[in-house]
Write a protein that holds these residues in place. Structure first.
Motif, mmCIF file in Angstrom:
data_model
loop_
_atom_site.group_PDB
_atom_site.id
_atom_site.type_symbol
_atom_site.label_atom_id
_atom_site.label_comp_id
_atom_site.label_asym_id
_atom_site.label_seq_id
_atom_site.Cartn_x
_atom_site.Cartn_y
_atom_site.Cartn_z
ATOM 1 N N GLU A 10 56.166 47.639 42.272
ATOM 2 C CA GLU A 10 54.799 47.160 42.036
ATOM 3 C C GLU A 10 54.651 45.654 42.253
ATOM 4 O O GLU A 10 53.544 45.146 42.456
ATOM 5 N N HIS A 11 55.756 44.924 42.263
ATOM 6 C CA HIS A 11 55.668 43.479 42.552
ATOM 7 C C HIS A 11 55.115 43.220 43.958
ATOM 8 O O HIS A 11 54.609 42.139 44.248
ATOM 9 N N TYR A 12 55.239 44.242 44.816
ATOM 10 C CA TYR A 12 54.669 44.190 46.176
ATOM 11 C C TYR A 12 53.179 43.830 46.156
ATOM 12 O O TYR A 12 52.659 43.216 47.077
ATOM 13 N N THR A 13 52.495 44.205 45.058
ATOM 14 C CA THR A 13 51.047 43.974 44.979
ATOM 15 C C THR A 13 50.715 42.521 44.619
ATOM 16 O O THR A 13 49.554 42.147 44.578
ATOM 17 N N GLY A 14 51.740 41.743 44.287
ATOM 18 C CA GLY A 14 51.504 40.333 43.970
ATOM 19 C C GLY A 14 51.498 40.045 42.486
ATOM 20 O O GLY A 14 51.479 38.893 42.076
ATOM 21 N N THR A 15 51.490 41.090 41.649
ATOM 22 C CA THR A 15 51.531 40.882 40.200
ATOM 23 C C THR A 15 52.974 40.966 39.742
ATOM 24 O O THR A 15 53.660 41.947 40.033
#
Ligand code: NG1
Length: 421
Positions: A172-177
């Motif tokens: 989920e870090h892929y989303t920038g968060t």
């Protein structure tokens, strides 16, 4: 942790999803992946400090009805027309869409699974979710978890739930968060009727039964706090502040011979010195803003331990007091509350809630309040009358104001639609 595979097959499958599937892709979906939302009961903004948290999964969930393809294409349509259909090719370096684009939550698990396992088989799918969006109830992670499970299924990737949760948290870090691992862990590991005390690095989970007559009421301000949008910057900033505060405190303690060795992180520091000594060190070492952030983290960690004890001893008043203290800390020290959240918290208490706090990342979204079965009707009524009705938010109120049912974690199974096709 619970099994990720649903051995019983699937109930409550959304039949309109299979109709849409057949009109878009022909035939029927073969499988369905389900991933619940969650409400966090205690331990806010401390999962990314590797400190334990206490959430439970809710009755709301994302469902992906899907069928494997013989190539690497992934095509997913959302039942909700607010979200455009998404199509992408599997691979370990999928280019992200623009910031805020929901496709990033579908590409995130694909990208990570392809990086780790060289998967090659895509899928066609129809997605639907009844988790309120951008409300602090983990709607985004439910998408990530559902798509991740589906891609693992069609590519025969077998992972234990804890491993899967850690992988999806990274994904989920892929989303920038730069989120912590709470949502993915409860999403995979939850047990019906239970909350879970989740510790990190390595991931561990202790299931704690929610007493029969306890009702956790969730109320949504209606103010969206998109972590793919306006809330992302402030959220990531809080995480950086926690990292910086820890560095400064540890450096100061080492320089002044107050620590024998360098701790590996917050849990280690707290184990070595205890909360009181750690806060007193911080008061000497930190400037005002970082001290506030740090104090929230340390006191909130302590409240999680106490909240587990209250659950175990069915001490409703004690749990409520901790919720109030948590909200105070999130308001004053962590500065993630809002006017609407504060108002809902005040109304919930006035209506008879044992305690109330914002839940999730804050900046908008939901509160959670606790009441016993005898009082919950009055709490719901007061919230409806004093917050929702005056704002003209009375229609569809059940989506914004509900008693959370402690539910099971994600699963994948055969689609009922396939059996009937
Ligand atoms: P929500 O409430 O879904 O925005 C976020 C993070 C959690 C945790 C909480 C605050 C993600 C996917 N989730 O959740 O890890 O830090 O905020 O406690 O980033």
């Amino acid at each position: 942790m619970a099994e990720a595979r649903d051995p019983e097959g699937v109930t409550n499958e959304r039949s309109t999803d299979s109709e849409l599937f057949s009109s878009l892709f022909g035939g029927a979906p073969t499988h369905v992946a389900r991933a619940p939302g969650r409400v966090n009961l205690m331990g806010e903004h401390i999962d990314y400090c590797d400190l334990a948290v206490l959430p439970m999964a809710t009755q709301h969930e994302a469902q992906l009805q899907f069928r494997a393809r013989d190539d690497g294409l992934v095509r997913i349509t959302n039942q909700d027309p607010e979200f455009d259909p998404v199509e992408f090719e599997l691979g370990p370096a999928i280019a992200p869409g623009s910031r805020g684009d929901w496709r990033n939550y579908l590409q995130a698990p694909a990208n990570e699974l392809a990086r780790q396992f060289a998967i090659w088989r895509g899928l066609d799918g129809v997605l639907s979710s009844d988790i309120p969006v951008a409300a602090g109830l983990s709607s985004s992670t439910a998408l990530v978890n559902a798509v991740g499970l589906a891609l693992a299924e069609v590519n025969e990737v077998l992972l234990a739930p804890a491993q899967f949760a850690e992988l999806m948290a990274e994904a989920e870090h892929y989303t920038g968060t730069r989120g912590g691992g709470m949502d993915q862990a409860i999403g995979f590991g939850a047990r019906a009727g239970h909350a879970a005390c989740i510790a990190f690095s390595p991931l561990r989970m202790r299931h704690v039964a929610v007493p029969e007559d306890w009702c956790f009421v969730v109320a949504d301000t209606g103010v969206r706090a998109e972590k793919s949008g306006r809330a992302q910057g402030p959220y990531n900033q809080r995480r950086s502040e926690c990292e910086e505060a820890l560095d400064v405190v540890v450096q100061f303690a080492l320089q002044h011979d107050r620590l024998p060795t360098r701790p590996r992180g917050y849990p280690d520091l707290l184990r070595m010195l205890g909360a009181a000594e750690v806060i007193s060190l911080a008061e000497e070492a930190l400037e005002a803003r970082l001290l506030k952030r740090f104090r929230h983290v340390v006191t909130e960690a302590d409240r999680v331990d106490q909240a587990v004890d209250c659950l175990l001893s069915a001490d409703l008043a004690g749990f409520g007091t901790l919720m109030d203290a948590s909200h105070g800390s999130l308001y004053a020290d962590y500065q993630v509350s809002s006017r609407e959240l504060d108002e809902l918290v005040a109304i919930a208490r006035e209506g008879g809630g044992a305690g109330a706090r914002l839940t999730g990342a804050g900046f908008g979204g939901c509160i959670v309040t606790l009441a016993d079965r005898g009082t919950v009707g009055a709490v719901l009524e007061t919230l409806a009358e004093q917050y929702f009705e005056p704002r003209g938010m009375g229609d569809g109120i059940d989506d914004r104001l509900f008693v959370a049912v402690p539910s099971a974690g994600a699963s994948v199974g055969n689609s009922v639609a396939a059996a009937g096709a």
